[in-house]
Motif scaffolding. Structure first.
Motif, PDB file in Angstrom:
ATOM      1  N   SER A 194       0.835  -1.208   0.000  1.00  0.00           N
ATOM      2  CA  SER A 194       0.000   0.000   0.000  1.00  0.00           C
ATOM      3  C   SER A 194       0.867   1.254   0.000  1.00  0.00           C
ATOM      4  O   SER A 194       0.616   2.204  -0.753  1.00  0.00           O
ATOM      5  CB  SER A 194      -0.920  -0.018   1.227  1.00  0.00           C
ATOM      6  N   ASP A 195       1.906   1.258   0.841  1.00  0.00           N
ATOM      7  CA  ASP A 195       2.805   2.419   0.898  1.00  0.00           C
ATOM      8  C   ASP A 195       3.560   2.602  -0.408  1.00  0.00           C
ATOM      9  O   ASP A 195       3.817   3.731  -0.842  1.00  0.00           O
ATOM     10  CB  ASP A 195       3.807   2.252   2.050  1.00  0.00           C
ATOM     11  N   PHE A 196       3.915   1.483  -1.060  1.00  0.00           N
ATOM     12  CA  PHE A 196       4.647   1.588  -2.319  1.00  0.00           C
ATOM     13  C   PHE A 196       3.762   2.173  -3.421  1.00  0.00           C
ATOM     14  O   PHE A 196       4.229   2.947  -4.264  1.00  0.00           O
ATOM     15  CB  PHE A 196       5.182   0.223  -2.743  1.00  0.00           C
ATOM     16  N   ARG A 197       2.474   1.822  -3.417  1.00  0.00           N
ATOM     17  CA  ARG A 197       1.554   2.425  -4.379  1.00  0.00           C
ATOM     18  C   ARG A 197       1.461   3.933  -4.172  1.00  0.00           C
ATOM     19  O   ARG A 197       1.450   4.708  -5.138  1.00  0.00           O
ATOM     20  CB  ARG A 197       0.166   1.785  -4.258  1.00  0.00           C
ATOM     21  N   LEU A 198       1.416   4.357  -2.901  1.00  0.00           N
ATOM     22  CA  LEU A 198       1.395   5.793  -2.611  1.00  0.00           C
ATOM     23  C   LEU A 198       2.696   6.456  -3.069  1.00  0.00           C
ATOM     24  O   LEU A 198       2.692   7.587  -3.569  1.00  0.00           O
ATOM     25  CB  LEU A 198       1.191   6.021  -1.104  1.00  0.00           C
ATOM     26  N   HIS A 199       3.802   5.737  -2.879  1.00  0.00           N
ATOM     27  CA  HIS A 199       5.103   6.247  -3.330  1.00  0.00           C
ATOM     28  C   HIS A 199       5.104   6.482  -4.837  1.00  0.00           C
ATOM     29  O   HIS A 199       5.572   7.521  -5.319  1.00  0.00           O
ATOM     30  CB  HIS A 199       6.200   5.255  -2.943  1.00  0.00           C
ATOM     31  N   LEU A 200       4.570   5.526  -5.586  1.00  0.00           N
ATOM     32  CA  LEU A 200       4.529   5.662  -7.054  1.00  0.00           C
ATOM     33  C   LEU A 200       3.608   6.810  -7.477  1.00  0.00           C
ATOM     34  O   LEU A 200       3.920   7.555  -8.408  1.00  0.00           O
ATOM     35  CB  LEU A 200       4.072   4.353  -7.691  1.00  0.00           C
ATOM     36  N   GLU A 201       2.460   6.938  -6.775  1.00  0.00           N
ATOM     37  CA  GLU A 201       1.542   8.040  -7.084  1.00  0.00           C
ATOM     38  C   GLU A 201       2.199   9.394  -6.809  1.00  0.00           C
ATOM     39  O   GLU A 201       2.066  10.329  -7.601  1.00  0.00           O
ATOM     40  CB  GLU A 201       0.259   7.895  -6.266  1.00  0.00           C
ATOM     41  N   LYS A 203       5.395   9.981  -6.785  1.00  0.00           N
ATOM     42  CA  LYS A 203       6.454  10.149  -7.783  1.00  0.00           C
ATOM     43  C   LYS A 203       5.881  10.660  -9.103  1.00  0.00           C
ATOM     44  O   LYS A 203       6.440  11.574  -9.728  1.00  0.00           O
ATOM     45  CB  LYS A 203       7.175   8.816  -7.989  1.00  0.00           C
ATOM     46  N   LYS A 204       4.759  10.070  -9.534  1.00  0.00           N
ATOM     47  CA  LYS A 204       4.122  10.519 -10.767  1.00  0.00           C
ATOM     48  C   LYS A 204       3.700  11.984 -10.660  1.00  0.00           C
ATOM     49  O   LYS A 204       3.842  12.753 -11.617  1.00  0.00           O
ATOM     50  CB  LYS A 204       2.906   9.647 -11.076  1.00  0.00           C
ATOM     51  N   LYS A 205       3.182  12.361  -9.490  1.00  0.00           N
ATOM     52  CA  LYS A 205       2.760  13.739  -9.279  1.00  0.00           C
ATOM     53  C   LYS A 205       3.949  14.696  -9.378  1.00  0.00           C
ATOM     54  O   LYS A 205       3.868  15.752 -10.021  1.00  0.00           O
ATOM     55  CB  LYS A 205       2.088  13.877  -7.906  1.00  0.00           C
ATOM     56  N   LYS A 206       5.076  14.318  -8.746  1.00  0.00           N
ATOM     57  CA  LYS A 206       6.271  15.162  -8.811  1.00  0.00           C
ATOM     58  C   LYS A 206       6.800  15.262 -10.238  1.00  0.00           C
ATOM     59  O   LYS A 206       7.241  16.324 -10.688  1.00  0.00           O
ATOM     60  CB  LYS A 206       7.364  14.596  -7.893  1.00  0.00           C
ATOM     61  N   ILE A 207       6.747  14.126 -10.972  1.00  0.00           N
ATOM     62  CA  ILE A 207       7.205  14.139 -12.359  1.00  0.00           C
ATOM     63  C   ILE A 207       6.336  15.061 -13.199  1.00  0.00           C
ATOM     64  O   ILE A 207       6.843  15.832 -14.031  1.00  0.00           O
ATOM     65  CB  ILE A 207       7.205  12.701 -12.929  1.00  0.00           C
ATOM     66  N   ARG A 208       5.007  14.985 -12.968  1.00  0.00           N
ATOM     67  CA  ARG A 208       4.109  15.870 -13.717  1.00  0.00           C
ATOM     68  C   ARG A 208       4.415  17.332 -13.429  1.00  0.00           C
ATOM     69  O   ARG A 208       4.378  18.181 -14.336  1.00  0.00           O
ATOM     70  CB  ARG A 208       2.651  15.552 -13.366  1.00  0.00           C
ATOM     71  N   GLU A 209       4.735  17.637 -12.162  1.00  0.00           N
ATOM     72  CA  GLU A 209       5.068  19.015 -11.805  1.00  0.00           C
ATOM     73  C   GLU A 209       6.351  19.469 -12.504  1.00  0.00           C
ATOM     74  O   GLU A 209       6.448  20.597 -12.995  1.00  0.00           O
ATOM     75  CB  GLU A 209       5.228  19.130 -10.287  1.00  0.00           C
ATOM     76  N   ILE A 210       7.355  18.567 -12.554  1.00  0.00           N
ATOM     77  CA  ILE A 210       8.632  18.905 -13.186  1.00  0.00           C
ATOM     78  C   ILE A 210       8.458  19.076 -14.692  1.00  0.00           C
ATOM     79  O   ILE A 210       9.063  19.960 -15.307  1.00  0.00           O
ATOM     80  CB  ILE A 210       9.677  17.805 -12.889  1.00  0.00           C
ATOM     81  N   GLU A 211       7.606  18.246 -15.297  1.00  0.00           N
ATOM     82  CA  GLU A 211       7.443  18.267 -16.751  1.00  0.00           C
ATOM     83  C   GLU A 211       6.448  19.315 -17.228  1.00  0.00           C
ATOM     84  O   GLU A 211       6.393  19.611 -18.434  1.00  0.00           O
ATOM     85  CB  GLU A 211       6.973  16.882 -17.229  1.00  0.00           C
ATOM     86  N   LYS A 212       5.673  19.873 -16.312  1.00  0.00           N
ATOM     87  CA  LYS A 212       4.596  20.781 -16.713  1.00  0.00           C
ATOM     88  C   LYS A 212       5.099  21.977 -17.518  1.00  0.00           C
ATOM     89  O   LYS A 212       4.589  22.269 -18.610  1.00  0.00           O
ATOM     90  CB  LYS A 212       3.854  21.263 -15.464  1.00  0.00           C
ATOM     91  N   LEU A 213       6.114  22.691 -17.032  1.00  0.00           N
ATOM     92  CA  LEU A 213       6.603  23.888 -17.721  1.00  0.00           C
ATOM     93  C   LEU A 213       7.309  23.546 -19.033  1.00  0.00           C
ATOM     94  O   LEU A 213       7.029  24.197 -20.062  1.00  0.00           O
ATOM     95  CB  LEU A 213       7.524  24.695 -16.801  1.00  0.00           C
ATOM     96  N   PRO A 214       8.221  22.538 -19.079  1.00  0.00           N
ATOM     97  CA  PRO A 214       8.811  22.171 -20.373  1.00  0.00           C
ATOM     98  C   PRO A 214       7.762  21.790 -21.413  1.00  0.00           C
ATOM     99  O   PRO A 214       7.903  22.144 -22.596  1.00  0.00           O
ATOM    100  CB  PRO A 214       9.709  20.981 -20.023  1.00  0.00           C
ATOM    101  N   ARG A 215       6.720  21.084 -21.005  1.00  0.00           N
ATOM    102  CA  ARG A 215       5.655  20.737 -21.954  1.00  0.00           C
ATOM    103  C   ARG A 215       4.996  21.994 -22.508  1.00  0.00           C
ATOM    104  O   ARG A 215       4.730  22.086 -23.724  1.00  0.00           O
ATOM    105  CB  ARG A 215       4.603  19.852 -21.268  1.00  0.00           C
ATOM    106  N   LYS A 216       4.710  22.963 -21.626  1.00  0.00           N
ATOM    107  CA  LYS A 216       4.050  24.200 -22.081  1.00  0.00           C
ATOM    108  C   LYS A 216       4.955  24.981 -23.033  1.00  0.00           C
ATOM    109  O   LYS A 216       4.504  25.495 -24.070  1.00  0.00           O
ATOM    110  CB  LYS A 216       3.679  25.064 -20.884  1.00  0.00           C
ATOM    111  N   ILE A 217       6.238  25.070 -22.692  1.00  0.00           N
ATOM    112  CA  ILE A 217       7.177  25.804 -23.548  1.00  0.00           C
ATOM    113  C   ILE A 217       7.236  25.180 -24.938  1.00  0.00           C
ATOM    114  O   ILE A 217       7.190  25.879 -25.966  1.00  0.00           O
ATOM    115  CB  ILE A 217       8.579  25.824 -22.894  1.00  0.00           C
TER     116      ILE A 217
END
Length: 330
Positions: A194-201, A203-217
């Motif tokens: 259960s904790d590992f699933r939360l970890h992956l979620e 991680k995906k959220k942080k990745i989306r945050e990091i990729e958000k601005l490069p995608r927009k540019i």
């Protein structure tokens, strides 16, 4: 009828006479097979009863030995091995299938004279490169009814519960702290998963945050190229921009700096703008590099011909939220 197949391996050949005599004393009403091998004897028979008493009879012949189902590290001599097996097709007297047919092996080994192995109740679990810690909290208790001493687990695997404030799991009284530890370790899996699933979620959220601005540019740049809006195109281009046009992985054109890139865009050779590029879903991030797949319909000189859709790749390198390099393979 429930049939139990019993196999006894006698690994010291000098013990066979003693074991055979104990089997004879049981007055078993079925054939008993004894096979001799170079270093051992194998005894096999099938009974309509588990014959547990035979285990005790054999054990009484070897007072310095004990049974175990879990062989320790540094393998000890297995003097006698007893296996029992019941087929899943066996039925009881009412024709019902057995819920838990026997399939077990026990080993007669020398009694351990060593102290119980100490263990650390703190368990490290790796979530990729992140270390997560869990705890198997154990308390020693006395059963007030039977006066039996033993160990129980606390219902807390997240903290080092030294003050024993968590609730006690009363499902089983363990005879040793090591047995309780192993049971607690086995109970961890559901919580860890259960904790590992939360970890992956997360991680995906942080990745989306990091990729958000490069995608927009990049999206804004492609949109500006399609409409040939120069101001919007150059909004996020570094003044030292390097642009490469490649064909079959070979560079056929390169510009260095904004001035050369502008000159290229205003030339008849440019092939980046006004192509109505559509970005495919195949974004590849390896920051500072971002690779996108694009598709478009080429403009044909003969307007009566039906163009075939083409596919390509464009690689962007970003630094400080500015595009410093474009490799165009579209």
């Amino acid at each position: 009828m429930i049939e139990t197949s019993i196999a006894i391996s006698v690994n010291r050949k000098s013990d066979i006479e003693l074991i055979q005599q104990k089997i004879i004393e049981r007055s078993l009403q079925f054939p008993v097979y004894i096979c001799e091998y170079e270093n051992s004897y194998q005894i096999n028979f099938t009974s309509d009863y588990e014959e547990w008493e035979l285990d005790t009879t054999i054990l009484n012949c070897f007072p310095d030995y004990e049974y175990t189902t879990d062989l320790e590290r540094g393998r000890k001599e297995i003097r006698i091995q007893i296996s029992r097996y019941q087929s899943e097709l066996c039925t009881d007297g009412w024709g019902r299938r057995l819920e838990n047919p026997l399939d077990e092996t026990k080993y007669l080994i020398k009694k351990s004279v060593n102290k119980p192995e100490n263990f650390n109740p703190k368990i490290k679990v790796l979530f990729e490169d992140r270390e997560q810690y869990y705890y198997v909290n154990i308390v020693d208790v006395i059963n007030k009814v039977t006066n039996e001493k033993g160990f129980l687990l606390l219902d807390d695997f997240k903290t080092d519960n030294e003050d024993d404030t968590a609730e006690i799991l009363k499902n089983k009284l363990y005879k040793s702290s090591l047995e309780a530890f192993h049971s607690g370790y086995n109970k961890l899996s559901e919580l860890v998963d259960s904790d590992f699933r939360l970890h992956l979620e997360y991680k995906k959220k942080k990745i989306r945050e990091i990729e958000k601005l490069p995608r927009k540019i990049i999206r804004d740049f492609i949109k500006a190229c399609n409409s040939f809006e120069e101001v919007a195109m150059f909004k996020n281009l570094d003044k030292e921009l390097v642009y490469e046009k490649r064909l079959n992985w070979r560079t056929i054109l390169q510009t260095d700096g904004i001035a050369e890139f502008k000159e290229y865009l205003n030339s008849s050779e440019q092939s980046l703008c006004s192509k109505n590029l559509k970005i495919r879903s195949s974004w590849t991030f390896n920051l500072p590099n971002v690779n996108i797949g694009v598709k478009y319909f080429p403009i044909l000189a003969d307007i009566q011909k039906q163009p075939f859709q083409k596919y390509g790749q464009i690689n962007f390198t970003l630094e400080n939220n500015m595009i410093i390099c474009i490799i165009d393979e579209s």
